[in-house]
Design a protein around this motif. Structure first.
Motif, PDB file in Angstrom:
ATOM      1  N   ASN A 125      27.373  49.682  67.417  1.00  0.00           N
ATOM      2  CA  ASN A 125      28.283  50.445  66.626  1.00  0.00           C
ATOM      3  C   ASN A 125      29.210  51.427  67.685  1.00  0.00           C
ATOM      4  N   THR A 126      28.738  51.582  68.949  1.00  0.00           N
ATOM      5  CA  THR A 126      29.382  52.281  69.913  1.00  0.00           C
ATOM      6  C   THR A 126      30.038  51.539  71.199  1.00  0.00           C
ATOM      7  N   LYS A 127      29.592  50.178  71.168  1.00  0.00           N
ATOM      8  CA  LYS A 127      30.243  49.350  72.335  1.00  0.00           C
ATOM      9  C   LYS A 127      31.609  49.285  72.251  1.00  0.00           C
ATOM     10  N   MET A 128      32.241  49.776  73.429  1.00  0.00           N
ATOM     11  CA  MET A 128      33.684  49.667  73.449  1.00  0.00           C
ATOM     12  C   MET A 128      34.475  50.716  72.564  1.00  0.00           C
ATOM     13  N   LYS A 129      33.816  51.500  71.983  1.00  0.00           N
ATOM     14  CA  LYS A 129      34.361  52.565  70.766  1.00  0.00           C
ATOM     15  C   LYS A 129      34.218  54.053  71.411  1.00  0.00           C
ATOM     16  N   CYS A 130      33.675  54.216  72.308  1.00  0.00           N
ATOM     17  CA  CYS A 130      33.124  55.553  72.731  1.00  0.00           C
ATOM     18  C   CYS A 130      33.366  55.946  73.988  1.00  0.00           C
ATOM     19  N   LYS A 131      33.865  57.277  74.513  1.00  0.00           N
ATOM     20  CA  LYS A 131      34.162  57.648  75.709  1.00  0.00           C
ATOM     21  C   LYS A 131      33.054  57.417  76.678  1.00  0.00           C
ATOM     22  N   HIS A 132      31.722  57.686  76.191  1.00  0.00           N
ATOM     23  CA  HIS A 132      30.568  57.738  77.033  1.00  0.00           C
ATOM     24  C   HIS A 132      29.569  56.882  76.274  1.00  0.00           C
ATOM     25  N   LEU A 133      29.006  56.050  77.256  1.00  0.00           N
ATOM     26  CA  LEU A 133      27.850  54.953  76.646  1.00  0.00           C
ATOM     27  C   LEU A 133      26.850  55.895  76.460  1.00  0.00           C
ATOM     28  N   PRO A 134      26.177  55.902  75.155  1.00  0.00           N
ATOM     29  CA  PRO A 134      25.035  56.913  74.601  1.00  0.00           C
ATOM     30  C   PRO A 134      23.762  56.045  75.286  1.00  0.00           C
ATOM     31  N   GLN A 135      22.702  56.903  75.647  1.00  0.00           N
ATOM     32  CA  GLN A 135      21.474  56.383  75.877  1.00  0.00           C
ATOM     33  C   GLN A 135      20.567  56.488  75.104  1.00  0.00           C
ATOM     34  N   VAL A 136      19.189  55.696  75.068  1.00  0.00           N
ATOM     35  CA  VAL A 136      18.316  55.700  74.235  1.00  0.00           C
ATOM     36  C   VAL A 136      17.113  55.914  75.111  1.00  0.00           C
ATOM     37  N   LYS A 137      16.239  56.852  74.558  1.00  0.00           N
ATOM     38  CA  LYS A 137      15.086  57.110  75.499  1.00  0.00           C
ATOM     39  C   LYS A 137      14.043  57.713  74.719  1.00  0.00           C
ATOM     40  N   GLU A 138      12.748  57.422  75.034  1.00  0.00           N
ATOM     41  CA  GLU A 138      11.535  57.691  74.350  1.00  0.00           C
ATOM     42  C   GLU A 138      11.197  59.201  74.420  1.00  0.00           C
ATOM     43  N   LEU A 139      10.861  59.810  73.233  1.00  0.00           N
ATOM     44  CA  LEU A 139      10.397  61.176  73.165  1.00  0.00           C
ATOM     45  C   LEU A 139       9.585  61.382  72.240  1.00  0.00           C
ATOM     46  N   SER A 140       8.375  61.405  72.665  1.00  0.00           N
ATOM     47  CA  SER A 140       7.244  61.839  71.753  1.00  0.00           C
ATOM     48  C   SER A 140       7.078  63.336  71.923  1.00  0.00           C
ATOM     49  N   TRP A 141       6.992  64.026  70.703  1.00  0.00           N
ATOM     50  CA  TRP A 141       7.156  65.527  70.893  1.00  0.00           C
ATOM     51  C   TRP A 141       5.837  66.123  71.643  1.00  0.00           C
ATOM     52  N   GLY A 142       6.412  66.817  72.406  1.00  0.00           N
ATOM     53  CA  GLY A 142       5.203  67.743  73.141  1.00  0.00           C
ATOM     54  C   GLY A 142       4.407  66.666  74.298  1.00  0.00           C
ATOM     55  N   VAL A 143       4.958  65.617  74.676  1.00  0.00           N
ATOM     56  CA  VAL A 143       4.225  64.769  75.358  1.00  0.00           C
ATOM     57  C   VAL A 143       5.152  64.555  76.686  1.00  0.00           C
ATOM     58  N   ALA A 144       4.567  64.711  77.894  1.00  0.00           N
ATOM     59  CA  ALA A 144       4.987  64.491  79.182  1.00  0.00           C
ATOM     60  C   ALA A 144       6.488  65.084  79.251  1.00  0.00           C
ATOM     61  N   LEU A 145       6.855  66.122  78.707  1.00  0.00           N
ATOM     62  CA  LEU A 145       8.160  66.877  78.756  1.00  0.00           C
ATOM     63  C   LEU A 145       8.630  67.200  80.027  1.00  0.00           C
ATOM     64  N   ASP A 146       7.897  67.768  80.919  1.00  0.00           N
ATOM     65  CA  ASP A 146       8.192  67.982  82.124  1.00  0.00           C
ATOM     66  C   ASP A 146       8.683  66.716  83.064  1.00  0.00           C
ATOM     67  N   LYS A 147       7.783  65.638  82.924  1.00  0.00           N
ATOM     68  CA  LYS A 147       7.829  64.374  83.470  1.00  0.00           C
ATOM     69  C   LYS A 147       9.226  63.493  83.058  1.00  0.00           C
ATOM     70  N   ASN A 148       9.319  63.661  81.866  1.00  0.00           N
ATOM     71  CA  ASN A 148      10.534  62.898  81.090  1.00  0.00           C
ATOM     72  C   ASN A 148      11.613  63.657  81.041  1.00  0.00           C
ATOM     73  N   PHE A 149      11.626  64.884  80.882  1.00  0.00           N
ATOM     74  CA  PHE A 149      12.901  65.556  80.591  1.00  0.00           C
ATOM     75  C   PHE A 149      12.699  67.038  81.435  1.00  0.00           C
ATOM     76  N   PRO A 150      12.655  66.763  82.924  1.00  0.00           N
ATOM     77  CA  PRO A 150      12.574  68.064  83.639  1.00  0.00           C
ATOM     78  C   PRO A 150      13.650  68.981  83.358  1.00  0.00           C
ATOM     79  N   LYS A 151      13.151  70.227  83.474  1.00  0.00           N
ATOM     80  CA  LYS A 151      14.180  71.282  83.059  1.00  0.00           C
ATOM     81  C   LYS A 151      15.177  71.626  83.780  1.00  0.00           C
ATOM     82  N   ALA A 152      15.004  71.325  85.135  1.00  0.00           N
ATOM     83  CA  ALA A 152      15.943  71.096  86.372  1.00  0.00           C
ATOM     84  C   ALA A 152      17.222  70.342  86.118  1.00  0.00           C
ATOM     85  N   SER A 153      17.070  69.058  85.214  1.00  0.00           N
ATOM     86  CA  SER A 153      18.157  68.267  85.332  1.00  0.00           C
ATOM     87  C   SER A 153      18.438  68.055  83.855  1.00  0.00           C
TER      88      SER A 153
END
Length: 244
Positions: free
Chosen positions: A133-161
């Motif tokens: 639904n987004t290919k060739m239709k969006c300004k920015h290509l969306p990303q899909v990423k795993e996120l289990s709430w409360g799990v490995a947040l600092d590793k997978n979603f570091p606050k600095a970035s």
């Protein structure tokens, strides 16, 4: 009862009736964005009209997280009809509990840098829906990423970035045992300037208790209410403890 008292009693009733009519009209408009395909295909899908596009979503009926719930439709409609106040163009947006990806797709079509997240078992269907639904239709290509709430947040979603302008969430609070982890995740992903747009369907007392806990960390504002759906739309920002 005199005529003055009767009139005073009547005005709140008029107001309630007007609010109920407004609620029904908006909900009807939101539900009109859905359509069912006229032709039967090998893979069943449900259709939606948002941001001038026909969006086709494949659901998995055996999993709560892979169904389009009304809260997602409410959030999509809000994003589309409030683009001046909540302009997503070039903004960094993350959706937690993205499920089928409908909200992330709409945010992408509105010009955002989108990261759609959910549990690992939902990522295949989520990626498929977003890609189709987004290919060739969006300004920015969306990303899909795993996120289990409360799990490995600092590793997978570091606050600095992890600099998100918006966090989107639709129907992430229900009868599951991870409400504390959900709160931790909200807190981790938020900067002082991050805006949370969160749509919630109230079902059980747990929802009310979570809202109370949420208010301990965030300033919460109710933007819209849809009584016929038992749904509320909130805006939230992290409390600034330094100035409190």
């Amino acid at each position: 009862m005199d005529t003055t008292t009767t009139a005073l009693c009547f005005f709140p009733l008029l107001s309630e009736n007007r609010e109920a009519d407004d609620d029904r009209k908006v909900v009807a408009e939101i539900m009109r964005r859905c359509f069912v395909p006229t032709l039967v295909t090998a893979i069943s899908w449900e259709g939606f009209h948002f941001v001038g596009h026909e969006i086709r979503i494949t659901e998995a009926m055996d999993c709560y997280g892979a169904i389009v719930w009304p809260s997602a439709l409410v959030l999509c409609y809000f994003l589309e009809t409030n683009v001046k106040q909540y302009n997503l163009v070039d903004k960094n947006v993350i959706e937690i509990g993205a499920g089928t990806g409908l909200v992330s797709i709409v945010a992408s079509l509105l010009g955002a840098h989108v990261t759609a997240t959910d549990l690992p078992e939902l990522l295949g269907n989520l990626q498929c829906n977003i890609s189709q639904n987004t290919k060739m239709k969006c300004k920015h290509l969306p990303q899909v990423k795993e996120l289990s709430w409360g799990v490995a947040l600092d590793k997978n979603f570091p606050k600095a970035s992890s600099n998100f302008d918006y966090i989107l969430a639709a129907d992430v609070v229900y009868a599951h045992p991870f409400l504390e982890e959900l709160l931790i995740t909200f807190d981790h992903l938020c900067k002082e300037t991050t805006v949370i747009l969160w749509v919630m369907k109230f079902r059980l007392e747990k929802e009310n208790k979570f809202v109370d806990r949420f208010k301990e960390l965030f300033n919460l504002e109710e933007i819209s209410s849809f009584p016929s759906l038992n749904i509320k739309l909130y805006k939230a920002m992290k409390k600034n403890w330094r100035s409190a």
